[in-house]
Design an enzyme around this catalytic site. Structure first.
Site, short mmCIF file in Angstrom:
data_model
loop_
_atom_site.label_atom_id
_atom_site.label_comp_id
_atom_site.label_asym_id
_atom_site.label_seq_id
_atom_site.Cartn_x
_atom_site.Cartn_y
_atom_site.Cartn_z
N SER A 49 -12.60 -3.59 0.35
CA SER A 49 -12.91 -3.00 1.66
C SER A 49 -14.42 -2.81 1.77
CB SER A 49 -12.29 -1.62 1.80
OG SER A 49 -10.95 -1.66 1.45
N LYS B 210 -4.92 5.86 8.10
CA LYS B 210 -5.79 6.22 6.96
C LYS B 210 -6.68 7.37 7.43
CE LYS B 210 -9.37 4.00 4.13
NZ LYS B 210 -9.16 4.65 2.83
N ARG C 207 0.89 -1.18 0.00
CA ARG C 207 0.00 0.00 0.00
C ARG C 207 0.91 1.22 0.00
NH1 ARG C 207 -2.32 3.32 3.94
NH2 ARG C 207 -4.39 4.13 3.41
C1 LIG Z 1 -7.03 -5.63 3.94
C2 LIG Z 1 -7.41 -4.24 3.65
N1 LIG Z 1 -8.60 -3.80 4.04
C3 LIG Z 1 -8.97 -2.52 3.78
C4 LIG Z 1 -8.13 -1.68 3.08
C5 LIG Z 1 -8.56 -0.29 2.72
O1 LIG Z 1 -8.70 -0.13 1.31
P1 LIG Z 1 -9.33 1.23 0.73
O2 LIG Z 1 -10.64 1.43 1.38
O3 LIG Z 1 -9.29 1.19 -0.73
O4 LIG Z 1 -8.35 2.33 1.25
P2 LIG Z 1 -6.83 2.49 0.85
O5 LIG Z 1 -6.06 1.41 1.50
O6 LIG Z 1 -6.72 2.42 -0.63
O7 LIG Z 1 -6.47 3.83 1.39
C6 LIG Z 1 -6.90 -2.18 2.68
N2 LIG Z 1 -6.03 -1.43 2.00
N3 LIG Z 1 -6.56 -3.46 2.96
C1 LIG Z 2 -5.66 0.88 5.10
C2 LIG Z 2 -6.75 0.88 6.09
N1 LIG Z 2 -8.03 0.57 5.74
C3 LIG Z 2 -8.84 0.66 6.78
C4 LIG Z 2 -10.30 0.41 6.71
O1 LIG Z 2 -10.98 0.57 7.72
O2 LIG Z 2 -10.74 0.02 5.63
S1 LIG Z 2 -8.08 1.08 8.21
C5 LIG Z 2 -6.61 1.18 7.41
C6 LIG Z 2 -5.34 1.54 8.08
C7 LIG Z 2 -4.94 0.51 9.09
O3 LIG Z 2 -3.74 0.92 9.62
P1 LIG Z 2 -3.31 0.60 11.11
O4 LIG Z 2 -3.14 -0.87 11.23
O5 LIG Z 2 -2.01 1.35 11.28
O6 LIG Z 2 -4.39 1.16 11.99
#
Ligand SMILES: Cc1ncc(COP(=O)(O)OP(=O)(O)O)c(N)n1
Ligand SMILES: Cc1nc(C(=O)O)sc1CCOP(=O)(O)O
Ligand SMILES: [Mg+2]
Length: 417
Positions: free
Chosen positions: A311, A340, A242
């Site tokens: 997601s 995020k 990512r």
């Molecule tokens: C395993 C996993 N779950 C959720 C996310 C979030 O994806 P998305 O909503 O497209 O947000 P971004 O990661 O693109 O900012 C994820 N990356 N992985």
């Molecule tokens: C990439 C991403 N997606 C989310 C969702 O809710 O879909 S939360 C998230 C960030 C997760 O990072 P951390 O483990 O540092 O909290």
């Protein structure tokens, strides 16, 4: 269908002589089309004898109303009261099915275990091909129980199956009756159902999902490749790149290098958002969100042999992910996260709602770390296969140590539950 008192009594006597592993009673009293299917005189013997032997009783709202002396049931709150009253007749669980409730976009069923009510939400499929839905649901619950499922899981699988079969059969034209039959064998015939299921993808691979972050890598002076190598060394079971700020060429080079590491360790490598990078580095798949390309479009581009994650924060999104041929869903934020921005926190309740509705395996994400990962997995939610983590692995000095620690916490938790 047990049309007379005598037949219900014969059944009860036989069940006493030959006990069964699980008894699912679908009180077939009133059909979806409104026809009466069992004499009123059978009601008391159903209530007084058969229900007390049942593991679960599954009336639709019309049947629940008949069983309770023709009370009117119009709302989900009425369904809850009905479930509670039917529970008093002695079954271990009650499912009041709301498919016949007045028009709404949801088909809500109320599940009651004597303590807690759970509302199971599904899509209302607009079709006349609904003949036998109740029988199918009850039979599917029985089949899942025979396979060893818990009651809630069995009900959820059955509800998902019926909904998918209705969805697939909604436009069939068969016979002349007011209700057409629906196709139980839809899975055998119909792409895109399960077209996304990879022979090589196993839901268990979601157990410890490491998601990289370019900012964190820079902060700690690590390359993407070093981060991925360390996460795999520590026991990550799947990796997602990512890299939100990376230049395309640099990202592709890094992704190719990570592919070599992941391939040699047997750990799938997915790319976040960027289908072009995934194609160019021959990654194992892509993860997309609700504002990215849809899973069906990604599937078109990647083909059937790749893993697609989506997601999802709601049951409707989980349903769409399944319809689109995704392989798993990521559900969060379970906890608040600063990785995020503007990410809504769903909490345990939100995660539970999505897991219950999902036909796909689920990985929980958002604010998960070594202190709270056990609490997430201990929820024991159906379909929840693991946790996805960014900062608790990559915003740390030693990625391998953090990953190893989290892996051992997860392993210990899951061996206990
Ligand atoms: C395993 C996993 N779950 C959720 C996310 C979030 O994806 P998305 O909503 O497209 O947000 P971004 O990661 O693109 O900012 C994820 N990356 N992985
Ligand atoms: C990439 C991403 N997606 C989310 C969702 O809710 O879909 S939360 C998230 C960030 C997760 O990072 P951390 O483990 O540092 O909290
Ligand atoms: Mg995205």
């Amino acid at each position: 269908m047990l049309p007379s008192i005598g037949i219900v009594k014969v059944l009860c006597e036989s069940l006493k002589k030959f006990p069964v592993q699980a008894l699912v009673v679908d009180p077939v009293l009133v059909s979806t089309s409104g026809d009466t299917l069992s004499a009123s005189s059978t009601l008391s013997v159903y209530r007084d004898e058969l229900f007390a032997m049942a593991d679960i009783v599954t009336p639709n709202v019309k049947e629940a109303s008949r069983l309770l002396g023709d009370v009117s049931l119009h709302t989900v709150s009425d369904m809850r009261s009905a479930a509670e009253s039917i529970y008093k007749f002695g079954p271990k669980y009650v499912l009041v099915k709301g498919g016949d409730m007045p028009e709404s976009s949801d088909a809500i069923d109320v599940f009651f275990d004597g303590k807690e009510f759970i509302e199971l939400h599904g899509h209302r499929i607009k079709t006349h091909n609904t003949h036998g839905t109740g029988c199918t649901l009850a039979s599917c619950i029985a089949s899942e129980l025979a396979k060893g499922a818990t009651m809630l899981h069995a009900v959820q699988v059955a509800k998902n199956f019926v909904e998918s079969a209705l969805h697939h059969s909604k436009d069939l034209i068969i016979g002349n009756g007011p209700q057409g039959p629906f196709d139980h064998l839809f899975k055998l015939k119909c792409p895109p159902y399960n077209v996304g299921s990879q022979p090589s993808f196993k839901a268990e691979q979601l157990f410890l999902y490491a998601v990289t972050d370019s900012g964190m890598n820079k902060k700690w002076g690590r390359s993407i490749k070093e981060s991925v190598r360390a996460a795999i060394e520590g026991g990550a079971t799947i990796v997602q790149l990512r890299e939100k700020d990376a230049e395309t060429r640099e990202f592709l080079e890094a992704a190719k290098a990570c592919m070599v590491i992941c391939k040699s360790s047997g750990v799938p490598l997915l790319i976040n958002d960027r289908v072009d990078i995934a194609l160019a580095c021959k990654a194992d798949g892509v993860h997309v969100g609700q504002s990215d390309m849809s899973a069906s479009e990604v599937r078109e581009l990647l083909g059937p042999g790749k893993i697609i994650g989506v997601s999802c924060k709601t049951p409707a999104q989980a349903q769409q992910a399944w319809n689109d041929g995704a392989d798993y869903i990521g559900c969060g934020g379970v906890y608040p996260t600063s990785t995020k921005s503007n990410n809504p926190t769903l909490g345990f309740e939100g995660l539970k709602t999505v897991c219950l509705a999902s036909k796909l395996p689920v990985v929980a994400i958002g604010g998960i770390n070594a202190s709270n990962a056990s609490s997430v997995m201990e929820l024991g939610l159906p379909n929840l296969k693991g946790v996805a983590v960014v900062s608790a692995l990559f915003d740390r000095e030693c990625v391998a140590t953090e990953t190893r620690n989290l892996r051992s916490i997860l392993t210990n938790t899951c061996s206990r539950t």
